[in-house]
Design an enzyme around this catalytic site. Structure first.
Site, mmCIF file in Angstrom:
data_model
loop_
_atom_site.group_PDB
_atom_site.id
_atom_site.type_symbol
_atom_site.label_atom_id
_atom_site.label_comp_id
_atom_site.label_asym_id
_atom_site.label_seq_id
_atom_site.Cartn_x
_atom_site.Cartn_y
_atom_site.Cartn_z
ATOM 1 N N LYS A 13 114.699 59.026 31.592
ATOM 2 C CA LYS A 13 114.098 57.685 31.592
ATOM 3 C C LYS A 13 114.651 56.822 30.469
ATOM 4 C CE LYS A 13 109.856 59.014 31.226
ATOM 5 N NZ LYS A 13 110.060 60.456 31.110
ATOM 6 N N ARG A 88 100.343 56.492 32.140
ATOM 7 C CA ARG A 88 100.481 57.935 32.328
ATOM 8 C C ARG A 88 99.460 58.481 33.324
ATOM 9 N NH1 ARG A 88 103.506 60.729 28.140
ATOM 10 N NH2 ARG A 88 104.174 59.220 26.588
ATOM 11 N N ARG A 127 120.252 70.979 25.813
ATOM 12 C CA ARG A 127 120.321 69.830 24.897
ATOM 13 C C ARG A 127 119.930 70.228 23.478
ATOM 14 N NH1 ARG A 127 117.395 65.122 28.452
ATOM 15 N NH2 ARG A 127 119.055 64.847 29.986
ATOM 16 N N ARG A 139 112.926 68.126 17.907
ATOM 17 C CA ARG A 139 111.472 68.006 17.863
ATOM 18 C C ARG A 139 110.840 69.392 17.792
ATOM 19 N NH1 ARG A 139 109.638 63.761 22.420
ATOM 20 N NH2 ARG A 139 108.132 65.438 22.662
ATOM 21 N N ARG A 150 104.325 70.464 28.479
ATOM 22 C CA ARG A 150 104.479 69.012 28.681
ATOM 23 C C ARG A 150 104.702 68.698 30.156
ATOM 24 N NH1 ARG A 150 109.239 67.719 24.836
ATOM 25 N NH2 ARG A 150 109.128 65.661 25.773
#
Length: 195
Positions: A13, A88, A127, A139, A150
């Site tokens: 996104k 969301r 990644r 993170r 998530r």
């Protein structure tokens, strides 16, 4: 053009939002960025948000909506915007529609990047490994277990937005598993635009 980008974490996104904002000449509106800016500026809404976060609470929909409303009223968003990370939930979508209606505005489209959720876990793991190999920070929740959590939260809370916006004739779906450039072409095409 007023747009929403939907898709799970890691779907691309952010990458597509940058391309859209450059092509359309409109800002990307990230509720996370707006919250951080409001807190840093010690604005009344920022102080409310900060107090909630310090208590370990989620920032209320009312506060997030007031931040979005204030941001949409800024001059650079008069021609449109790309909302990333909000809404969301269906409740937030209904509140957003109401708010936009009160402002005399409406969404033009909702772009959904459709992806294979299992493939996203592999993509995220790759990644993170590449970032660490380059010596970049990652993170704390960039690990397969946290990422799966998530994704499950996304599945439970955000996936119903697809039906909500499809019923309103706003949903445009694009295969997010293709190359970044191919996805960009398909996104633009779904909006009737050329790169």
């Amino acid at each position: 053009m007023r747009l929403i980008l939907l898709g799970p974490p890691g779907a691309g996104k952010g990458t597509q939002a940058v391309r859209l904002t450059e092509r359309l000449g409109v800002p990307q509106l990230s509720t996370g960025d707006m919250l951080r800016a409001a807190v840093a500026a010690s604005s009344p809404v920022g102080l409310q948000a900060q107090a909630m976060m310090e208590r370990g609470e989620l920032v209320s929909d009312e506060i997030v909506l007031s931040l979005v409303a204030a941001r949409i009223e800024q001059s650079d968003a008069q021609r449109g915007f790309v909302l990333d990370g909000f809404p969301r939930t269906v409740g937030q979508a209904v509140a957003l529609d109401t708010m936009l209606g009160e402002m005399g505005l409406a969404l033009d489209a909702v772009l959904e990047l459709q992806v294979d959720l299992n493939a996203l876990v592999a993509r995220m793991t790759g990644r993170v490994a590449e970032a660490r190999a380059r010596g970049e920070a990652t993170r704390a929740d960039d690990n397969p277990d946290a990422f799966r959590t998530r994704l499950e939260t996304y599945r439970e809370q955000t996936v119903p937005l697809s039906s909500y916006y499809a019923e309103r004739g706003l949903l445009r779906s694009v295969d997010g598993m293709l190359s970044v450039d191919r996805v960009a072409i398909d996104v633009m095409s779904s909006l009737g635009l050329k790169l």
